[in-house]
Design a protein around this motif. Structure first.
Motif, short mmCIF file in Angstrom:
data_model
loop_
_atom_site.label_atom_id
_atom_site.label_comp_id
_atom_site.label_asym_id
_atom_site.label_seq_id
_atom_site.Cartn_x
_atom_site.Cartn_y
_atom_site.Cartn_z
N GLN A 175 -5.83 4.25 7.71
CA GLN A 175 -6.12 1.98 6.73
C GLN A 175 -5.43 1.89 7.23
O GLN A 175 -5.19 0.43 7.48
CB GLN A 175 -5.35 2.60 5.91
N ILE A 176 -3.67 1.89 8.03
CA ILE A 176 -2.99 1.36 8.94
C ILE A 176 -3.94 0.21 9.72
O ILE A 176 -3.42 -1.07 9.80
CB ILE A 176 -1.21 1.64 9.38
N SER A 177 -4.51 0.97 10.51
CA SER A 177 -4.92 1.22 12.04
C SER A 177 -6.23 -0.54 11.82
O SER A 177 -5.86 -1.32 12.38
CB SER A 177 -6.03 1.49 12.55
N ASP A 178 -6.32 -0.03 10.76
CA ASP A 178 -7.73 -1.13 9.36
C ASP A 178 -6.90 -2.79 9.36
O ASP A 178 -7.25 -3.20 9.47
CB ASP A 178 -7.93 -0.79 8.48
N ILE A 179 -5.32 -2.31 8.49
CA ILE A 179 -4.47 -3.54 8.69
C ILE A 179 -4.32 -4.15 10.13
O ILE A 179 -4.40 -5.67 9.57
CB ILE A 179 -3.57 -3.10 7.80
N PHE A 180 -4.10 -3.32 11.04
CA PHE A 180 -4.12 -4.12 11.93
C PHE A 180 -4.94 -5.88 12.56
O PHE A 180 -4.80 -6.17 12.95
CB PHE A 180 -3.60 -3.33 12.96
N GLU A 194 0.22 11.08 7.67
CA GLU A 194 -1.56 11.74 6.74
C GLU A 194 -1.98 10.82 7.89
O GLU A 194 -2.10 10.21 7.87
CB GLU A 194 -1.56 11.86 5.83
N SER A 195 -3.05 11.36 8.53
CA SER A 195 -3.51 10.66 9.70
C SER A 195 -5.65 10.13 8.18
O SER A 195 -5.46 8.81 9.30
CB SER A 195 -4.86 12.18 9.90
N GLU A 196 -5.31 9.65 6.96
CA GLU A 196 -6.05 9.56 6.69
C GLU A 196 -4.73 8.15 6.40
O GLU A 196 -5.53 7.11 6.54
CB GLU A 196 -6.48 10.08 4.99
N PHE A 216 0.91 -1.01 -0.10
CA PHE A 216 -0.12 0.03 -0.11
C PHE A 216 0.92 1.40 0.15
O PHE A 216 2.23 1.38 0.62
CB PHE A 216 -1.30 -0.35 1.16
N GLN A 217 0.35 2.67 -0.93
CA GLN A 217 1.27 3.03 -0.73
C GLN A 217 0.41 4.80 0.58
O GLN A 217 -0.95 4.52 0.01
CB GLN A 217 1.07 4.53 -2.01
#
Length: 108
Positions: free
Chosen positions: A96-101, A90-92, A84-85
């Motif tokens: 996204q990374i939190s969702d991946i976790f 950036e808070s967005e 993922f780029q």
């Protein structure tokens, strides 16, 4: 100062091959096998070090980098994994990374 790695992604990725990464070795020695990995800044060759240490690749791997071209270099070497780029500041992207976790937690 922000460096645009897209300008030299291929040569940068090649320069990281076969490097000694003591911090990655330290990290891997403390892991159990069969884990998921979220690799932020994919240029450090974490997948290669993981494979060298455990003699197989992780069940789950998500590579994140600000440079789309560095991600392209990683995709060439490690087909079948998710990349993922994102810019960490950036808070967005953080969301996204939190969702991946959360997705990895559900699948383990």
């Amino acid at each position: 100062t922000h460096v645009n790695y897209d300008n030299f992604a291929e040569s940068f990725a090649k320069s990281r091959k076969n490097m000694n990464w003591p911090e990655i070795s330290y990290f891997l020695q403390r892991l159990s096998s069969h884990i998921g990995v979220i690799d932020i800044a994919v240029g450090a060759e974490v997948l290669e070090a993981y494979n060298d240490h455990f003699h197989y690749l992780p069940a789950y791997y998500y590579g994140i980098d600000i440079s789309e071209k560095l991600l392209d270099e990683a995709r060439k070497s490690y087909r079948g994994f998710s990349f993922f780029q994102a810019a960490m500041e950036e808070s967005e992207s953080y969301s996204q990374i939190s969702d991946i976790f959360k997705d990895i937690e559900k699948s383990i």
